[in-house]
Design a protein around this motif. Structure first.
Motif, PDB file in Angstrom:
ATOM      1  N   ARG A 143       0.827  -1.214   0.000  1.00 48.89           N
ATOM      2  CA  ARG A 143       0.000   0.000   0.000  1.00 48.89           C
ATOM      3  C   ARG A 143       0.857   1.258   0.000  1.00 48.89           C
ATOM      4  N   THR A 144       1.872   1.296   0.823  1.00 41.15           N
ATOM      5  CA  THR A 144       2.814   2.421   0.853  1.00 41.15           C
ATOM      6  C   THR A 144       4.203   1.842   0.579  1.00 41.15           C
ATOM      7  N   ARG A 145       4.609   1.895  -0.668  1.00 40.48           N
ATOM      8  CA  ARG A 145       5.809   1.185  -1.092  1.00 40.48           C
ATOM      9  C   ARG A 145       7.081   1.949  -0.731  1.00 40.48           C
ATOM     10  N   PRO A 146       8.147   1.223  -0.370  1.00 36.92           N
ATOM     11  CA  PRO A 146       9.457   1.858  -0.277  1.00 36.92           C
ATOM     12  C   PRO A 146       9.774   2.582  -1.587  1.00 36.92           C
ATOM     13  N   SER A 147      10.517   3.667  -1.497  1.00 34.09           N
ATOM     14  CA  SER A 147      10.696   4.521  -2.677  1.00 34.09           C
ATOM     15  C   SER A 147      11.308   3.777  -3.853  1.00 34.09           C
ATOM     16  N   VAL A 148      12.306   2.912  -3.601  1.00 34.98           N
ATOM     17  CA  VAL A 148      12.936   2.205  -4.717  1.00 34.98           C
ATOM     18  C   VAL A 148      11.967   1.197  -5.329  1.00 34.98           C
ATOM     19  N   ASP A 149      11.126   0.593  -4.521  1.00 33.77           N
ATOM     20  CA  ASP A 149      10.116  -0.339  -5.019  1.00 33.77           C
ATOM     21  C   ASP A 149       9.138   0.396  -5.934  1.00 33.77           C
ATOM     22  N   ALA A 150       8.682   1.566  -5.498  1.00 31.54           N
ATOM     23  CA  ALA A 150       7.755   2.354  -6.312  1.00 31.54           C
ATOM     24  C   ALA A 150       8.402   2.793  -7.623  1.00 31.54           C
ATOM     25  N   TRP A 180       9.201   6.512   2.167  1.00 33.29           N
ATOM     26  CA  TRP A 180       7.988   6.417   1.350  1.00 33.29           C
ATOM     27  C   TRP A 180       7.557   7.770   0.773  1.00 33.29           C
ATOM     28  N   ARG A 181       7.433   8.777   1.621  1.00 38.54           N
ATOM     29  CA  ARG A 181       6.865  10.052   1.165  1.00 38.54           C
ATOM     30  C   ARG A 181       7.561  11.221   1.853  1.00 38.54           C
ATOM     31  N   GLN A 182       8.036  12.157   1.050  1.00 39.69           N
ATOM     32  CA  GLN A 182       8.756  13.326   1.555  1.00 39.69           C
ATOM     33  C   GLN A 182       7.785  14.467   1.827  1.00 39.69           C
ATOM     34  N   CYS A 183       8.116  15.275   2.814  1.00 39.15           N
ATOM     35  CA  CYS A 183       7.295  16.462   3.055  1.00 39.15           C
ATOM     36  C   CYS A 183       7.552  17.498   1.962  1.00 39.15           C
ATOM     37  N   VAL A 184       6.602  18.412   1.776  1.00 37.85           N
ATOM     38  CA  VAL A 184       6.756  19.407   0.713  1.00 37.85           C
ATOM     39  C   VAL A 184       7.808  20.455   1.073  1.00 37.85           C
TER      40      VAL A 184
END
Length: 221
Positions: free
Chosen positions: A72-79, A163-167
Motif C-alpha cells: 500500500r505504501t511502497r518503499p521509494s525504490v520499489d515504487a 515512502w513520502r517526503q514532506c513538501v
C-alpha cells in the motif's frame, strides 16, 4: 552539518543491518529536466533492478517490521522500479532517481536551506507534524506511533523511512545546497553503497561543475 546526522538506537534495533551514506552537496545550479538528465533515466531504466531483487525485497521486509504494508505504501525504490519510464522531475532529482533504480537502494534528496536543525532517523511518537499538500492546499498530517521517519527540529521530513517526503524540504529548481541520504539494507554492500555515491557525485558534477561534496558513511556496528 552531516557530522551530526544520526540513526536512533530504536531504528538500529529494528534493522541492525541499516546503513546510510550521507552526502552534503553545496553550490548546485539545478534546472528542469533536459536531454542529458532524460538520458540518465533512460539508461538507468535499461539496467534497473527488478521488483523481486533481494535488495528491494529487504525494504519490504523492513516496512513490515514496523507495521507498514509495503503493497500500500511502497518503499521509494520499489515504487520507482514499478514506474517505467521513471518520472522526470528536475535535473538533480533525475540524477538520484537514476542511481536509485540502477543500484536498488532508496535515495532521499533534501533542500538544506529548508532544514531546521539536524536530520535524524527515529521511530515516531505520532504527534510530529508532517507537511503535505491535500486537494491543492497546505495541510498537516502525522505519522503513526512507532513508524520509522526522518525528521528535523520542525517535524517529519520523510515518512515510513523513505515512502513520502514532506513538501517543505523537497528539492526544487531553486535548490543550491542539498542533503542526499543513500540508504542500505543487506544484501547491498558497503562497496556498492560507496559506488552509488560516487556515481551520484559524477552526475551532480555534470549538472554543476565545481560543487563541493562532503560525505559520511553511517554503518552498522
Amino acid at each position: 552539518m552531516i557530522e551530526d546526522i544520526r540513526v536512533d538506537p530504536a531504528v538500529s534495533a529494528l534493522r541492525p543491518d541499516f546503513g546510510v551514506l550521507v552526502m552534503g552537496v553545496y553550490g548546485l545550479r539545478n534546472g528542469p529536466t533536459d536531454d542529458r538528465s532524460r538520458a540518465w533515466l533512460a539508461e538507468a531504466a535499461e539496467k534497473a533492478v527488478t521488483v523481486d531483487d533481494p535488495r528491494v525485497e529487504a525494504w519490504r521486509e523492513a516496512y513490515r517490521g514496523f507495521g507498514a504494508k509495503p503493497q500500500r505504501t511502497r518503499p521509494s525504490v520499489d515504487a520507482l522500479v514499478r514506474r517505467m519510464p521513471p518520472p522526470e522531475i528536475n535535473q538533480v532529482v533525475d540524477a538520484y532517481n537514476a542511481i536509485s533504480i540502477r543500484h536498488g537502494l532508496p535515495i532521499g534528496g533534501e533542500d538544506l536551506a529548508r532544514y531546521e536543525g539536524t536530520a535524524r532517523l527515529v521511530r515516531a511518537s505520532g504527534d510530529e507534524p508532517f507537511e503535505i499538500v491535500e486537494k491543492g492546499e497546505p495541510a498537516i498530517d502525522h505519522p503513526e506511533a512507532g513508524e520509522v521517519v526522518w525528521r528535523d527540529d520542525r517535524g517529519v521530513t520523510c515518512r515510513r523511512w523513505n515512502w513520502r517526503q514532506c513538501v517543505r524540504t523537497r528539492i526544487t529548481e531553486e535548490t543550491t545546497d542539498a542533503l542526499f541520504l543513500l540508504e542500505r539494507l543487506a544484501p547491498l554492500s558497503a562497496e556498492e553503497l560507496r559506488a552509488a555515491g560516487d556515481e551520484l557525485t559524477g552526475l551532480l558534477e555534470d549538472v554543476t561543475p565545481g560543487i563541493r561534496v562532503e560525505s559520511r558513511l553511517v554503518w552498522p556496528g
